[in-house]
Design a protein around this motif. Structure first.
Motif, PDB file in Angstrom:
ATOM      1  N   GLU A  17      31.143 112.213  19.419  1.00  0.00           N
ATOM      2  CA  GLU A  17      32.352 113.424  20.706  1.00  0.00           C
ATOM      3  C   GLU A  17      33.247 111.864  21.730  1.00  0.00           C
ATOM      4  O   GLU A  17      34.458 112.183  21.374  1.00  0.00           O
ATOM      5  N   GLU A  50      35.487 116.614  24.979  1.00  0.00           N
ATOM      6  CA  GLU A  50      35.340 115.935  24.468  1.00  0.00           C
ATOM      7  C   GLU A  50      34.082 114.629  25.912  1.00  0.00           C
ATOM      8  O   GLU A  50      32.810 114.502  24.889  1.00  0.00           O
ATOM      9  N   HIS A  53      31.670 117.184  26.629  1.00  0.00           N
ATOM     10  CA  HIS A  53      30.669 117.847  24.734  1.00  0.00           C
ATOM     11  C   HIS A  53      29.806 116.108  24.611  1.00  0.00           C
ATOM     12  O   HIS A  53      28.537 116.299  24.861  1.00  0.00           O
ATOM     13  N   GLU A  94      39.112 118.410  13.472  1.00  0.00           N
ATOM     14  CA  GLU A  94      37.860 119.355  13.874  1.00  0.00           C
ATOM     15  C   GLU A  94      37.314 120.151  13.203  1.00  0.00           C
ATOM     16  O   GLU A  94      36.428 120.776  12.934  1.00  0.00           O
ATOM     17  N   VAL A  97      34.595 118.018  12.265  1.00  0.00           N
ATOM     18  CA  VAL A  97      33.652 117.664  13.378  1.00  0.00           C
ATOM     19  C   VAL A  97      33.036 119.063  12.754  1.00  0.00           C
ATOM     20  O   VAL A  97      31.368 119.109  12.901  1.00  0.00           O
ATOM     21  N   GLN A 127      33.500 125.430  18.375  1.00  0.00           N
ATOM     22  CA  GLN A 127      34.143 124.844  17.297  1.00  0.00           C
ATOM     23  C   GLN A 127      35.024 125.954  17.321  1.00  0.00           C
ATOM     24  O   GLN A 127      36.058 125.314  16.471  1.00  0.00           O
ATOM     25  N   GLU A 130      38.170 125.629  19.333  1.00  0.00           N
ATOM     26  CA  GLU A 130      38.840 125.158  18.975  1.00  0.00           C
ATOM     27  C   GLU A 130      39.254 124.501  17.416  1.00  0.00           C
ATOM     28  O   GLU A 130      41.153 124.501  17.512  1.00  0.00           O
TER      29      GLU A 130
HETATM   30 FE1  FEO Z   1      33.617 118.363  20.775  1.00  0.00          FE
HETATM   31 FE2  FEO Z   1      36.237 119.426  19.440  1.00  0.00          FE
HETATM   32  O1  FEO Z   1      35.176 118.774  19.588  1.00  0.00           O
END
Ligand code: FEO
Length: 161
Positions: A17, A50, A53, A94, A97, A127, A130
């Motif tokens: 992150e 981020e 996160h 992403e 991710v 997610q 995002e």
């Molecule tokens: Fe932390 Fe963009 O996911």
């Protein structure tokens, strides 16, 4: 207490992150250097998210008796191309991710760690948002091209809270 395998996987994700945060900061700097200040501000917002996160995962680890450790942040890209290419890069990132979060949930299910699985549900949902936000911006960028529309979208993105 967290099982060692879970602790290691969460620590890896927390550091990932932070890597993402730097990726978005790098994108923000590119936009700043091009005078696209709204795009730059939007990417700074992404940077802050981020970092949050990472904190979220690290706070959870501490609550469960683990000690998060920071890794070196290496190989941050610095040149992403046109605005649409920047956002396409972000979307591709992403998507990876999302894949990593899904794998993390699988690992935690194998370890039968219900509390961690529950905590990670927030990231699963995040997610979706995002990816969807990035897809929306890419669609707009493709529609407007490089003209006055880019200026208007720059203004729109500057309004990100
Ligand atoms: Fe932390 Fe963009 O996911």
């Amino acid at each position: 207490m967290l099982k060692k395998r879970v602790e290691k996987a969460l620590n890896t994700q927390a550091n990932a992150e932070l890597w993402s945060a730097h990726l978005y900061l790098s994108m923000s700097l590119q936009f700043s250097s091009e005078g696209l200040n709204g795009f730059a501000a939007w990417m700074r917002g992404q940077y802050s998210e981020e970092v949050q996160h990472a904190f979220k995962i690290m706070r959870f680890m501490v609550e469960r008796g683990a000690k998060p450790t920071l890794s070196e942040i290496k190989d941050i890209p610095v040149d992403f191309g046109s605005p649409v290419e920047v956002f396409e890069f972000a979307l591709e990132h992403e998507t990876k991710v999302t894949d990593n979060i899904d794998k993390l949930v699988d690992l935690i299910r194998e370890e039968n760690d219900k509390a961690t699985e529950y905590a990670l549900q927030w990231f699963v949902t995040e997610q979706v948002e995002e990816e969807s936000t990035l897809v929306g911006i890419i669609e707009k960028l493709k529609r407007i091209g490089d003209g006055a529309g880019l200026y208007l979208l720059d203004k729109e993105l500057a309004a990100r809270q």
